[in-house]
Design a protein around this motif. Structure first.
Motif, PDB file in Angstrom:
ATOM      1  N   ASP A  73       0.805  -1.220   0.000  1.00 47.26           N
ATOM      2  CA  ASP A  73       0.000   0.000   0.000  1.00 47.26           C
ATOM      3  C   ASP A  73       0.841   1.274   0.000  1.00 47.26           C
ATOM      4  O   ASP A  73       0.302   2.373  -0.099  1.00 47.26           O
ATOM      5  CB  ASP A  73      -0.935   0.017   1.210  1.00 47.26           C
ATOM      6  N   LEU A  74       2.162   1.150   0.139  1.00 51.34           N
ATOM      7  CA  LEU A  74       3.025   2.322   0.130  1.00 51.34           C
ATOM      8  C   LEU A  74       3.214   2.828  -1.295  1.00 51.34           C
ATOM      9  O   LEU A  74       3.381   2.046  -2.224  1.00 51.34           O
ATOM     10  CB  LEU A  74       4.405   1.985   0.710  1.00 51.34           C
ATOM     11  N   ASN A  75       3.219   4.171  -1.443  1.00 51.16           N
ATOM     12  CA  ASN A  75       3.550   4.705  -2.758  1.00 51.16           C
ATOM     13  C   ASN A  75       5.073   4.799  -2.876  1.00 51.16           C
ATOM     14  O   ASN A  75       5.803   4.535  -1.918  1.00 51.16           O
ATOM     15  CB  ASN A  75       2.851   6.048  -3.012  1.00 51.16           C
ATOM     16  N   THR A  76       5.570   5.167  -4.033  1.00 49.90           N
ATOM     17  CA  THR A  76       7.005   5.182  -4.293  1.00 49.90           C
ATOM     18  C   THR A  76       7.744   6.104  -3.330  1.00 49.90           C
ATOM     19  O   THR A  76       8.791   5.739  -2.788  1.00 49.90           O
ATOM     20  CB  THR A  76       7.289   5.602  -5.746  1.00 49.90           C
ATOM     21  N   ASP A  77       7.219   7.302  -3.097  1.00 55.90           N
ATOM     22  CA  ASP A  77       7.871   8.238  -2.176  1.00 55.90           C
ATOM     23  C   ASP A  77       7.950   7.661  -0.769  1.00 55.90           C
ATOM     24  O   ASP A  77       8.973   7.792  -0.087  1.00 55.90           O
ATOM     25  CB  ASP A  77       7.126   9.576  -2.130  1.00 55.90           C
ATOM     26  N   GLU A  78       6.863   7.002  -0.320  1.00 52.78           N
ATOM     27  CA  GLU A  78       6.853   6.399   1.013  1.00 52.78           C
ATOM     28  C   GLU A  78       7.878   5.270   1.104  1.00 52.78           C
ATOM     29  O   GLU A  78       8.563   5.129   2.132  1.00 52.78           O
ATOM     30  CB  GLU A  78       5.447   5.893   1.350  1.00 52.78           C
ATOM     31  N   GLU A  79       7.998   4.480   0.059  1.00 51.79           N
ATOM     32  CA  GLU A  79       8.985   3.399   0.057  1.00 51.79           C
ATOM     33  C   GLU A  79      10.402   3.945   0.178  1.00 51.79           C
ATOM     34  O   GLU A  79      11.217   3.417   0.944  1.00 51.79           O
ATOM     35  CB  GLU A  79       8.862   2.565  -1.223  1.00 51.79           C
ATOM     36  N   VAL A  80      10.696   5.022  -0.559  1.00 57.83           N
ATOM     37  CA  VAL A  80      12.024   5.622  -0.504  1.00 57.83           C
ATOM     38  C   VAL A  80      12.291   6.189   0.890  1.00 57.83           C
ATOM     39  O   VAL A  80      13.357   5.955   1.472  1.00 57.83           O
ATOM     40  CB  VAL A  80      12.168   6.717  -1.589  1.00 57.83           C
ATOM     41  N   LEU A  81      11.326   6.920   1.438  1.00 55.82           N
ATOM     42  CA  LEU A  81      11.502   7.493   2.772  1.00 55.82           C
ATOM     43  C   LEU A  81      11.704   6.414   3.828  1.00 55.82           C
ATOM     44  O   LEU A  81      12.585   6.531   4.693  1.00 55.82           O
ATOM     45  CB  LEU A  81      10.289   8.351   3.146  1.00 55.82           C
ATOM     46  N   LEU A  82      10.905   5.374   3.755  1.00 52.71           N
ATOM     47  CA  LEU A  82      11.027   4.289   4.726  1.00 52.71           C
ATOM     48  C   LEU A  82      12.393   3.608   4.606  1.00 52.71           C
ATOM     49  O   LEU A  82      13.042   3.314   5.614  1.00 52.71           O
ATOM     50  CB  LEU A  82       9.900   3.272   4.541  1.00 52.71           C
ATOM     51  N   GLY A  83      12.845   3.381   3.396  1.00 49.26           N
ATOM     52  CA  GLY A  83      14.151   2.771   3.201  1.00 49.26           C
ATOM     53  C   GLY A  83      15.270   3.638   3.779  1.00 49.26           C
ATOM     54  O   GLY A  83      16.178   3.129   4.453  1.00 49.26           O
ATOM     55  N   CYS A  84      15.195   4.928   3.533  1.00 46.31           N
ATOM     56  CA  CYS A  84      16.202   5.845   4.089  1.00 46.31           C
ATOM     57  C   CYS A  84      16.148   5.845   5.612  1.00 46.31           C
ATOM     58  O   CYS A  84      17.186   5.785   6.280  1.00 46.31           O
ATOM     59  CB  CYS A  84      15.975   7.264   3.559  1.00 46.31           C
ATOM     60  N   TYR A  85      14.954   5.905   6.154  1.00 42.55           N
ATOM     61  CA  TYR A  85      14.789   5.909   7.611  1.00 42.55           C
ATOM     62  C   TYR A  85      15.386   4.648   8.230  1.00 42.55           C
ATOM     63  O   TYR A  85      16.111   4.700   9.217  1.00 42.55           O
ATOM     64  CB  TYR A  85      13.301   6.038   7.951  1.00 42.55           C
ATOM     65  N   ARG A  86      15.102   3.518   7.649  1.00 40.88           N
ATOM     66  CA  ARG A  86      15.588   2.252   8.195  1.00 40.88           C
ATOM     67  C   ARG A  86      17.111   2.133   8.135  1.00 40.88           C
ATOM     68  O   ARG A  86      17.696   1.391   8.907  1.00 40.88           O
ATOM     69  CB  ARG A  86      14.940   1.075   7.465  1.00 40.88           C
ATOM     70  N   ASN A  87      17.747   2.865   7.221  1.00 43.17           N
ATOM     71  CA  ASN A  87      19.200   2.826   7.116  1.00 43.17           C
ATOM     72  C   ASN A  87      19.886   3.776   8.096  1.00 43.17           C
ATOM     73  O   ASN A  87      21.111   3.743   8.215  1.00 43.17           O
ATOM     74  CB  ASN A  87      19.646   3.148   5.685  1.00 43.17           C
ATOM     75  N   LEU A  88      19.129   4.605   8.782  1.00 41.77           N
ATOM     76  CA  LEU A  88      19.706   5.542   9.745  1.00 41.77           C
ATOM     77  C   LEU A  88      20.081   4.831  11.041  1.00 41.77           C
ATOM     78  O   LEU A  88      19.411   3.873  11.445  1.00 41.77           O
ATOM     79  CB  LEU A  88      18.695   6.643  10.085  1.00 41.77           C
TER      80      LEU A  88
END
Length: 117
Positions: A73-88
């Motif tokens: 259900d995530l859109n592309t922007d949400e997927e990118v943000l979540l991926g960046c967040y998880r790498n922090l």
């Protein structure tokens, strides 16, 4: 106030609805809606099903645990943000959460429901 009543109110307010409109959706009078929110009465399953069909997280109302969002259900922007967040690193994740709380006045539930918020 804790419990089902406060979570019903929280969901109603999240959706931007009045007690009257929310009660209409659930098929109850405004006074019944008020009693649900105050904890004086407990809603029946048909009420919960009706409000859930309009966007209420019924699992959250009943248990205090949010229904997880499907990754699909995530859109592309949400997927990118979540991926960046998880790498922090953990400390940076907390800084991001604090920033979001400051900017949006978010509730703990809106930012994952953790007691750490």
């Amino acid at each position: 106030m804790n419990g089902i009543g406060s979570r019903i109110r929280e969901e109603r307010e999240r959706l931007g609805l009045t007690q009257r409109v929310f009660g209409d959706i659930g098929g109850v009078e405004p006074n019944a809606q008020g009693k649900y929110e105050s904890g004086e009465r407990t809603p029946k399953a048909d009420y919960l099903a009706a409000v859930a069909a309009r966007g209420v997280d019924a699992l959250y109302v009943l248990s205090g645990v949010s229904t997880p969002m499907a990754v699909a259900d995530l859109n592309t922007d949400e997927e990118v943000l979540l991926g960046c967040y998880r790498n922090l690193p953990q400390a940076d994740q907390e800084a991001v959460r604090q920033l979001l709380r400051s900017l949006g006045g978010a509730t703990p539930r809106a930012l994952g429901g953790s007691a750490a918020y």
